[in-house]
Design a protein around this motif. Structure first.
Motif, PDB file in Angstrom:
ATOM      1  N   LYS A   1     -30.452   3.262 -26.911  1.00 44.52           N
ATOM      2  CA  LYS A   1     -30.340   4.048 -25.679  1.00 44.52           C
ATOM      3  C   LYS A   1     -31.669   4.205 -24.963  1.00 44.52           C
ATOM      4  N   ASP A   2     -32.772   3.946 -25.660  1.00 40.85           N
ATOM      5  CA  ASP A   2     -34.094   4.152 -25.067  1.00 40.85           C
ATOM      6  C   ASP A   2     -34.664   2.903 -24.407  1.00 40.85           C
ATOM      7  N   ILE A   3     -33.931   1.795 -24.440  1.00 39.85           N
ATOM      8  CA  ILE A   3     -34.425   0.580 -23.778  1.00 39.85           C
ATOM      9  C   ILE A   3     -34.172   0.733 -22.289  1.00 39.85           C
ATOM     10  N   PRO A   4     -35.237   0.799 -21.475  1.00 39.98           N
ATOM     11  CA  PRO A   4     -35.069   1.102 -20.047  1.00 39.98           C
ATOM     12  C   PRO A   4     -34.664  -0.118 -19.227  1.00 39.98           C
ATOM     13  N   SER A   5     -34.364   0.147 -17.973  1.00 36.52           N
ATOM     14  CA  SER A   5     -34.040  -0.908 -17.008  1.00 36.52           C
ATOM     15  C   SER A   5     -35.157  -1.017 -15.982  1.00 36.52           C
ATOM     16  N   LEU A   6     -35.281  -2.183 -15.406  1.00 35.60           N
ATOM     17  CA  LEU A   6     -36.224  -2.377 -14.298  1.00 35.60           C
ATOM     18  C   LEU A   6     -35.712  -1.742 -13.012  1.00 35.60           C
ATOM     19  N   ASN A   7     -34.433  -1.345 -13.015  1.00 31.37           N
ATOM     20  CA  ASN A   7     -33.767  -0.972 -11.767  1.00 31.37           C
ATOM     21  C   ASN A   7     -33.292   0.476 -11.771  1.00 31.37           C
ATOM     22  N   GLN A   8     -33.521   1.148 -10.655  1.00 32.98           N
ATOM     23  CA  GLN A   8     -32.998   2.498 -10.477  1.00 32.98           C
ATOM     24  C   GLN A   8     -31.490   2.417 -10.182  1.00 32.98           C
ATOM     25  N   LYS A   9     -30.783   3.485 -10.511  1.00 33.99           N
ATOM     26  CA  LYS A   9     -29.333   3.548 -10.285  1.00 33.99           C
ATOM     27  C   LYS A   9     -28.617   2.362 -10.929  1.00 33.99           C
ATOM     28  N   LYS A  10     -29.021   2.026 -12.130  1.00 36.40           N
ATOM     29  CA  LYS A  10     -28.449   0.844 -12.782  1.00 36.40           C
ATOM     30  C   LYS A  10     -26.946   1.021 -13.042  1.00 36.40           C
ATOM     31  N   TYR A  11     -26.590   2.156 -13.665  1.00 35.50           N
ATOM     32  CA  TYR A  11     -25.198   2.370 -14.037  1.00 35.50           C
ATOM     33  C   TYR A  11     -24.638   3.641 -13.405  1.00 35.50           C
ATOM     34  N   ILE A  12     -23.346   3.589 -13.122  1.00 33.80           N
ATOM     35  CA  ILE A  12     -22.621   4.728 -12.554  1.00 33.80           C
ATOM     36  C   ILE A  12     -21.676   5.259 -13.630  1.00 33.80           C
ATOM     37  N   TYR A  13     -21.657   6.591 -13.807  1.00 32.20           N
ATOM     38  CA  TYR A  13     -20.761   7.215 -14.782  1.00 32.20           C
ATOM     39  C   TYR A  13     -19.956   8.325 -14.118  1.00 32.20           C
TER      40      TYR A  13
ATOM     41  N   VAL B   1     -37.340  -8.324 -29.678  1.00 27.80           N
ATOM     42  CA  VAL B   1     -36.950  -8.648 -28.300  1.00 27.80           C
ATOM     43  C   VAL B   1     -36.739  -7.364 -27.497  1.00 27.80           C
ATOM     44  N   LEU B   2     -36.078  -6.376 -28.103  1.00 31.22           N
ATOM     45  CA  LEU B   2     -35.850  -5.104 -27.407  1.00 31.22           C
ATOM     46  C   LEU B   2     -37.174  -4.411 -27.097  1.00 31.22           C
ATOM     47  N   LYS B   3     -38.079  -4.392 -28.063  1.00 34.00           N
ATOM     48  CA  LYS B   3     -39.375  -3.750 -27.851  1.00 34.00           C
ATOM     49  C   LYS B   3     -40.190  -4.487 -26.786  1.00 34.00           C
ATOM     50  N   GLN B   4     -40.116  -5.815 -26.814  1.00 33.02           N
ATOM     51  CA  GLN B   4     -40.854  -6.600 -25.817  1.00 33.02           C
ATOM     52  C   GLN B   4     -40.359  -6.286 -24.410  1.00 33.02           C
ATOM     53  N   PHE B   5     -39.037  -6.232 -24.260  1.00 32.26           N
ATOM     54  CA  PHE B   5     -38.497  -5.948 -22.935  1.00 32.26           C
ATOM     55  C   PHE B   5     -38.865  -4.527 -22.499  1.00 32.26           C
TER      56      PHE B   5
END
Length: 653
Positions: free
Chosen positions: A443-455, A415-419
């Motif tokens: 940690k290498d599973i990306p997001s479809l969205n820029q600026k997903k998380y704030i740290y 599922v992770l690889k598919q996404f």
């Protein structure tokens, strides 16, 4: 035996809060005439400690600029006096001079022996005599590299027989240091085999510390420090034996979880604590009325609250959830996943929830596996336009728990690889997926969205300091008249709920307030009331302080604009991954040991056949429901990512 002399000046560190009291003690010495001849080693070492204060630019507020200039010149004289006196110490008088040294100056004595190469004039016999008479001195000696090199063979012999040597090794290689500590050095002749022998002998001794035994089980092998699997097993068995014995002899604090699904409930979910037992109840009527597969899936967020309002996984371990005593007590590996009572209770709760929910769903002639399959392979396509060839195989109801885990584990990775492929290419190419046989790091599973998380930018020391002043319960700024009886947890909570005047604070508290004014976080109005200058920024900082991450796209537009300004000011930074950093750590804790030595390593144990025996049903049941929990969380996170992308890119479908 060294006597104590608490009236002498002692330098501990530049940040030590007792520095001003010691400087006050030393002021008379700084203002008096220097002796022409010193015969007492403690008088000399006191000059050395006073000099360290002045050399580190630590002064009393009452001192004038002229005083400071004069004192800096004075301590230069002290340096010469110290050097001349210590040059008289050799093998003939070292035992006598050391025996006269007061307890508070032991560290200073050896620091000077190291820095002025006095060890070259001290025989190995006399050094060994001192160490044999005072074994605890080893902790000081090992902080001085030149001394360690000089007495290499003697120190190796000592460490091979000293009962606490294993704890010293673990403190060097494994223990997470909560406070600044001096680096320790080991004799070069101490081999990897010697170190392993020390660890093994410690486990067989009569005086072991269970905290260190726990560390030995999970040591991360290094080039110069390794332990065998046999020693790890020895540590594991010893800890189990000692722990069982402890709880059989002591009635320790007990806590637990009760989960119930009830008819005719007045709320869809409710909870209360009773003698450290968390009791949760859920409306069976609500579940029956919303019994389609997608609604049953969403209950992991709506009822069980696996995700919060920003769709962050709530089950992760957070530093802020652990009390001060939990943080300080015991020893902890620098490579372990830190957990406290809150985390343990949360894990018990979530595991009990899914096991009980499995029975409820079964009574509806459905299964958790079917729900997962439907949501991932059908519902995500229908709602969000996810890949129409998404695939998820599920175990059969007839499979044993052992078989179910071995079937579900690779499907979780699939599922992770598919996404990941969907994010990168817009579709899932299964032929490409099959070629890539190596697992994808969480940690290498990306997001479809820029600026997903704030740290939080932890390197920005000013902002970190200001955040601590606002949100920590240790600063004392929330404890002020006339609100002392209200027990506000932080300065921010106090300002949020009360009208607070600057003059409410005592003089010793005001420097902290002045600092926050200087940095622009608060101001004082014409009435003397403390005002927050930028509420949005402070609310965002509070979110990051307690949750360690925030979701940019779940903030309203005015908060997003403020976050962008904070990024420009180097206060925060962005990353775009499916899972946030705390979530990545949480998953790694369960699945592997890539990040933490105390991880459960479920993935690798089942992949390599090192899991419990097939007939240990309870262990496999726990592993299977844990995998199911992680898969439900993962699909909820994928749904969040798809939803954000759909809302920010309307033409995704």
């Amino acid at each position: 035996m060294h006597a104590a002399d608490l009236n002498r000046v002692v330098y501990y560190s530049k940040d030590d809060l007792a520095g001003s009291s010691h400087l006050t003690k030393g002021e008379s010495i700084l203002r008096s005439s220097t002796k022409s001849n010193y015969t007492d080693i403690n008088d000399v070492l006191e000059l050395y400690n006073i000099k360290k204060y002045i050399d580190n630019d630590l002064f009393l507020n009452s001192w004038t600029p002229e005083d400071i200039i004069a004192f800096k010149q004075k301590v230069n004289e002290f340096g010469k006096i110290v050097g001349q006196f210590m040059s008289t110490i050799d093998d003939n008088n070292v035992l006598q001079q050391y025996s006269l040294t007061v307890r508070e100056y032991i560290d200073s004595f050896w620091e000077l022996v190291n820095n002025q190469a006095i060890f070259k004039r001290i025989s190995k016999v006399n050094f060994s005599t001192i160490l044999t008479d005072e074994p605890h001195l080893i902790y000081t000696i090992l902080t001085h590299r030149s001394i360690v090199d000089q007495y290499n063979s003697e120190l190796k012999t000592f460490l091979l027989t000293y009962p606490k040597s294993a704890e010293i090794l673990l403190s060097i290689y494994e223990v997470k240091q909560e406070f600044r500590t001096k680096q320790k050095y080991l004799p070069k002749s101490l081999t990897i085999e010697d170190k392993e022998t020390i660890i093994s002998n410690y486990l067989e001794s009569s005086n072991v510390n269970l905290n260190y035994v726990g560390l030995i089980q999970n040591i991360r092998n290094k080039t110069d420090f390794k332990v065998s699997d046999k020693i790890r097993l020895k540590a594991k068995r010893l800890q189990k034996l000692e722990t069982e014995q402890f709880f059989s002899e002591n009635n320790g604090m007990k806590y637990g979880v009760s989960i119930s699904f009830i008819d005719n409930a007045t709320k869809i979910k409710d909870g209360y604590m009773d003698n450290l037992v968390a009791n949760y109840s859920y409306s069976l009527d609500y579940i029956k009325q919303h019994n389609d597969n997608y609604s049953l899936f969403e209950n992991f967020k709506i009822l069980f609250e696996y995700l919060d309002i920003q769709n962050r996984i709530t089950l992760v371990s957070k530093r802020g959830q652990m009390g001060v005593m939990e943080m300080l007590m015991g020893v902890h590996s620098q490579n372990e996943y830190r957990v406290g009572i809150v985390f343990q209770l949360s894990e018990m709760t979530s595991q009990a929830q899914i096991v009980a929910y499995d029975k409820v769903v079964s009574d509806l002639n459905k299964s958790l596996e079917d729900i997962l399959h439907y949501v991932y392979t059908s519902k995500f396509q229908e709602i969000y336009g996810y890949a129409d060839n998404a695939h998820l195989s599920i175990p059969s109801a007839t499979n044993s728990f052992f078989e179910k885990v071995r079937l579900l584990a690779p499907e979780f990775e699939s599922v992770l690889k598919q996404f990941k492929l969907f994010v990168e290419d817009g579709y899932i190419d299964f032929e490409l997926l099959q070629i890539s046989s190596s697992p994808s790091a969480i940690k290498d599973i990306p997001s479809l969205n820029q600026k997903k998380y704030i740290y939080f930018n932890e390197d920005n020391e000013i902002i970190v300091g200001c955040a601590n002043l606002f949100f920590s319960d240790q600063t004392g700024l929330s404890y002020v008249e006339p609100f002392q009886n209200k027990n506000y947890a932080s300065f921010f909570d106090l300002l949020e709920n009360e009208v607070v005047y600057f003059d409410n604070y005592e003089d010793y508290q005001k420097p902290k307030i002045d600092y926050l004014i200087e940095k622009g976080f608060i101001s004082i109005d014409e009435k003397g009331v403390i005002q927050i200058t930028n509420p949005e920024r402070l609310i965002i900082l509070k979110d990051l302080y307690f949750n360690e991450v925030a979701s940019f796209h779940h903030y309203p537009i005015n908060f997003q604009e403020e976050v962008n300004r904070m990024a420009a000011d180097n206060i925060v930074f962005f990353e775009s991954t499916l899972f946030s950093k705390p979530e990545q750590s949480y998953l790694n804790y369960f699945l592997n040991k890539s990040e933490f030595t105390n991880g459960l390593d479920l993935r690798n144990s089942y992949l390599h056949g090192t899991q419990a025996k097939p007939d240990e049903v309870q262990k496999h049941q726990y592993a299977y429901f844990t995998y199911l929990r992680l898969l439900f969380m993962t699909l909820l996170k994928i749904e969040d990512d798809l939803l954000i992308s759909q809302e920010t890119t309307p033409n995704l479908n």
